[in-house]
Design a protein around this motif. Structure first.
Motif, PDB file in Angstrom:
ATOM      1  N   ALA A   1       0.877  -1.172   0.000  1.00  0.00           N
ATOM      2  CA  ALA A   1       0.000   0.000   0.000  1.00  0.00           C
ATOM      3  C   ALA A   1       0.912   1.219   0.000  1.00  0.00           C
ATOM      4  N   PRO A   2       0.424   2.404  -0.348  1.00  0.00           N
ATOM      5  CA  PRO A   2       1.301   3.574  -0.465  1.00  0.00           C
ATOM      6  C   PRO A   2       2.176   3.855   0.751  1.00  0.00           C
ATOM      7  N   THR A   3       1.695   3.550   1.954  1.00  0.00           N
ATOM      8  CA  THR A   3       2.517   3.795   3.152  1.00  0.00           C
ATOM      9  C   THR A   3       2.826   2.519   3.929  1.00  0.00           C
ATOM     10  N   LYS A   4       2.625   1.345   3.311  1.00  0.00           N
ATOM     11  CA  LYS A   4       2.829   0.088   4.027  1.00  0.00           C
ATOM     12  C   LYS A   4       3.800  -0.821   3.272  1.00  0.00           C
TER      13      LYS A   4
ATOM     14  N   ASP B   1      17.664   5.552  12.299  1.00  0.00           N
ATOM     15  CA  ASP B   1      17.581   5.890  10.876  1.00  0.00           C
ATOM     16  C   ASP B   1      16.974   4.758  10.045  1.00  0.00           C
ATOM     17  N   LEU B   2      16.102   3.956  10.633  1.00  0.00           N
ATOM     18  CA  LEU B   2      15.456   2.888   9.871  1.00  0.00           C
ATOM     19  C   LEU B   2      14.669   3.499   8.715  1.00  0.00           C
ATOM     20  N   ALA B   3      14.942   3.004   7.509  1.00  0.00           N
ATOM     21  CA  ALA B   3      14.323   3.584   6.311  1.00  0.00           C
ATOM     22  C   ALA B   3      14.103   2.501   5.269  1.00  0.00           C
ATOM     23  N   VAL B   4      13.312   2.838   4.271  1.00  0.00           N
ATOM     24  CA  VAL B   4      13.065   1.980   3.121  1.00  0.00           C
ATOM     25  C   VAL B   4      13.635   2.682   1.892  1.00  0.00           C
ATOM     26  N   VAL B   5      14.437   1.957   1.120  1.00  0.00           N
ATOM     27  CA  VAL B   5      14.996   2.493  -0.126  1.00  0.00           C
ATOM     28  C   VAL B   5      14.120   2.007  -1.271  1.00  0.00           C
ATOM     29  N   SER B   6      13.494   2.935  -1.961  1.00  0.00           N
ATOM     30  CA  SER B   6      12.562   2.610  -3.039  1.00  0.00           C
ATOM     31  C   SER B   6      13.034   3.214  -4.352  1.00  0.00           C
ATOM     32  N   GLY B   7      12.803   2.472  -5.441  1.00  0.00           N
ATOM     33  CA  GLY B   7      13.081   3.017  -6.765  1.00  0.00           C
ATOM     34  C   GLY B   7      14.546   3.113  -7.114  1.00  0.00           C
TER      35      GLY B   7
ATOM     36  N   ALA C   1       6.597   3.803  11.905  1.00  0.00           N
ATOM     37  CA  ALA C   1       6.044   2.846  12.868  1.00  0.00           C
ATOM     38  C   ALA C   1       6.300   1.431  12.371  1.00  0.00           C
ATOM     39  N   THR C   2       6.366   0.487  13.306  1.00  0.00           N
ATOM     40  CA  THR C   2       6.553  -0.919  12.964  1.00  0.00           C
ATOM     41  C   THR C   2       5.514  -1.762  13.687  1.00  0.00           C
ATOM     42  N   TRP C   3       5.115  -2.852  13.052  1.00  0.00           N
ATOM     43  CA  TRP C   3       4.159  -3.806  13.633  1.00  0.00           C
ATOM     44  C   TRP C   3       4.660  -5.206  13.341  1.00  0.00           C
ATOM     45  N   ILE C   4       4.681  -6.055  14.344  1.00  0.00           N
ATOM     46  CA  ILE C   4       5.089  -7.445  14.193  1.00  0.00           C
ATOM     47  C   ILE C   4       3.889  -8.335  14.468  1.00  0.00           C
ATOM     48  N   ALA C   5       3.656  -9.310  13.615  1.00  0.00           N
ATOM     49  CA  ALA C   5       2.516 -10.208  13.791  1.00  0.00           C
ATOM     50  C   ALA C   5       2.545 -10.808  15.192  1.00  0.00           C
ATOM     51  N   PRO C   6       1.462 -10.694  15.936  1.00  0.00           N
ATOM     52  CA  PRO C   6       1.457 -11.201  17.311  1.00  0.00           C
ATOM     53  C   PRO C   6       1.673 -12.709  17.393  1.00  0.00           C
ATOM     54  N   GLU C   7       1.389 -13.428  16.308  1.00  0.00           N
ATOM     55  CA  GLU C   7       1.580 -14.875  16.300  1.00  0.00           C
ATOM     56  C   GLU C   7       3.011 -15.275  15.955  1.00  0.00           C
ATOM     57  N   TYR C   8       3.863 -14.298  15.626  1.00  0.00           N
ATOM     58  CA  TYR C   8       5.238 -14.620  15.232  1.00  0.00           C
ATOM     59  C   TYR C   8       5.971 -15.359  16.345  1.00  0.00           C
ATOM     60  N   SER C   9       6.632 -16.456  15.960  1.00  0.00           N
ATOM     61  CA  SER C   9       7.412 -17.258  16.903  1.00  0.00           C
ATOM     62  C   SER C   9       8.869 -17.279  16.466  1.00  0.00           C
ATOM     63  N   PRO C  10       9.775 -16.607  17.188  1.00  0.00           N
ATOM     64  CA  PRO C  10      11.188 -16.646  16.820  1.00  0.00           C
ATOM     65  C   PRO C  10      11.765 -18.059  16.850  1.00  0.00           C
TER      66      PRO C  10
ATOM     67  N   SER D   1       4.673 -17.471  11.176  1.00  0.00           N
ATOM     68  CA  SER D   1       4.092 -16.124  11.039  1.00  0.00           C
ATOM     69  C   SER D   1       5.169 -15.045  11.034  1.00  0.00           C
ATOM     70  N   ASP D   2       6.207 -15.273  10.233  1.00  0.00           N
ATOM     71  CA  ASP D   2       7.365 -14.366  10.163  1.00  0.00           C
ATOM     72  C   ASP D   2       7.008 -13.144   9.313  1.00  0.00           C
ATOM     73  N   LEU D   3       6.229 -12.236   9.901  1.00  0.00           N
ATOM     74  CA  LEU D   3       5.725 -11.059   9.182  1.00  0.00           C
ATOM     75  C   LEU D   3       5.810  -9.815  10.042  1.00  0.00           C
ATOM     76  N   ALA D   4       6.269  -8.732   9.437  1.00  0.00           N
ATOM     77  CA  ALA D   4       6.221  -7.407  10.047  1.00  0.00           C
ATOM     78  C   ALA D   4       5.718  -6.436   8.991  1.00  0.00           C
ATOM     79  N   VAL D   5       5.098  -5.346   9.454  1.00  0.00           N
ATOM     80  CA  VAL D   5       4.625  -4.292   8.551  1.00  0.00           C
ATOM     81  C   VAL D   5       5.227  -2.970   9.001  1.00  0.00           C
ATOM     82  N   LEU D   6       5.821  -2.267   8.057  1.00  0.00           N
ATOM     83  CA  LEU D   6       6.408  -0.954   8.302  1.00  0.00           C
ATOM     84  C   LEU D   6       5.466   0.118   7.776  1.00  0.00           C
ATOM     85  N   THR D   7       5.288   1.173   8.545  1.00  0.00           N
ATOM     86  CA  THR D   7       4.531   2.336   8.091  1.00  0.00           C
ATOM     87  C   THR D   7       5.524   3.411   7.671  1.00  0.00           C
ATOM     88  N   LEU D   8       5.366   3.932   6.467  1.00  0.00           N
ATOM     89  CA  LEU D   8       6.292   4.917   5.921  1.00  0.00           C
ATOM     90  C   LEU D   8       5.865   6.334   6.285  1.00  0.00           C
ATOM     91  N   ALA D   9       6.849   7.182   6.487  1.00  0.00           N
ATOM     92  CA  ALA D   9       6.567   8.579   6.824  1.00  0.00           C
ATOM     93  C   ALA D   9       6.048   9.364   5.629  1.00  0.00           C
TER      94      ALA D   9
END
Length: 271
Positions: A74-77, A99-105, A121-130, A135-143
């Motif tokens: 998504a545009p910010t995800k 300085d966590l960032a996403v390099v695009s393009g 912002a960051t979100w980690i799937a609550p079911e994730y088990s190291p 459920s090895d998933l995280a979602v980053l929200t872009l500024a």
């Protein structure tokens, strides 16, 4: 104790030099002609949803701070692997990475053009088990928002893109050979989605790790030599124009008997 290869650049040595980072398992030599292992060059303009996760503070400037991959949904995800945001990979809590960032393009990590967008912002799937990488998933929200055209669609439950035998493509800037030679330009590799039964046989548990079909899928090539590798974690596995997986773990890189294991998007995207 299980020692699958978590496919991110890990450890304090990454702060000094990328080449010094060793995988958690010792991979056999891969029959690779390029990167991703067994891959070919691609231009990010043709796959604008592929992005790099970056922190120069944690990983230095040699590769623009790249340590994992990600995919714009998504545009910010941006989706990535949860283990990419772990203390093991980052050397600190993710909230301490200034300085966590996403390099695009940007096809070449140190090239011109593209954008480096801070993560707000960051979100980690609550079911994730190291312990199991389930459920090895995280979602980053872009500024800042990316164009909507940069996002890729997700393959839902029952999508034919998950069918065994389907051709898929994995993308990343990771290890070229399984021995610590990292890419500076985006690469892709063609792999085949494998049956859950074959994945379970490859990873029945123990030192090699356990395959869990409820949250994972695996893909590879019968002769090996095509795979994601160290540094590719969180990058996309795409089939039929839709996202079906995120690079998660595996034993070695490009082994015929050890296919790459991916987070199954249809199982975790609704978490």
């Amino acid at each position: 104790m299980r020692h699958p290869l978590a496919r991110a650049l890990t450890g304090a040595l990454a702060l000094i030099t990328v080449a010094a980072v060793a995988p958690l398992a010792s991979p056999a030599p891969a029959a690779a002609d390029s990167v991703v292992v067994g891959g070919y060059s691609v231009q990010v303009e043709d796959s604008p949803w592929v992005v790099a996760l970056s922190s120069r503070d944690r990983f230095g400037g040699t590769r623009a701070g790249q340590f994992c991959g990600g995919v714009v949904v998504a545009p910010t995800k941006v989706m990535t692997a949860a283990h990419c945001l772990s203390r093991t990979v980052l050397g600190t809590d993710v909230t301490g990475v200034r300085d966590l960032a996403v390099v695009s393009g940007r096809t070449r990590l140190l090239g011109t053009g593209g954008r480096e967008i801070p993560v707000s912002a960051t979100w980690i799937a609550p079911e994730y088990s190291p312990g199991t990488n389930s459920s090895d998933l995280a979602v980053l929200t872009l500024a800042e928002a990316l164009p909507a055209s940069h996002a890729i669609g997700l393959a839902g439950v029952g999508d034919p893109a998950y069918a065994p035998g389907t051709s898929a493509t994995v993308y990343g800037w990771g290890d070229m050979t399984g021995s610590g030679s990292y890419a500076s330009s985006l690469r892709a590799a063609s792999v085949t989605v494998l049956p859950d039964s074959a994945c379970g046989q490859a990873y029945p548990g123990g030192l090699g790790g356990r395959y869990l079909e409820s949250t994972m899928l695996c893909a590879g090539h019968p002769r090996g030599g095509r795979d994601a590798c160290q540094g590719d974690s969180g990058g996309p596995l795409v089939a039929r124009g839709r996202l079906i997986g995120l690079v998660s773990w595996g034993s070695g890189c490009g082994r015929a008997d050890s296919p790459g294991v991916y987070t199954r998007i249809s199982a975790v995207a609704a978490s």
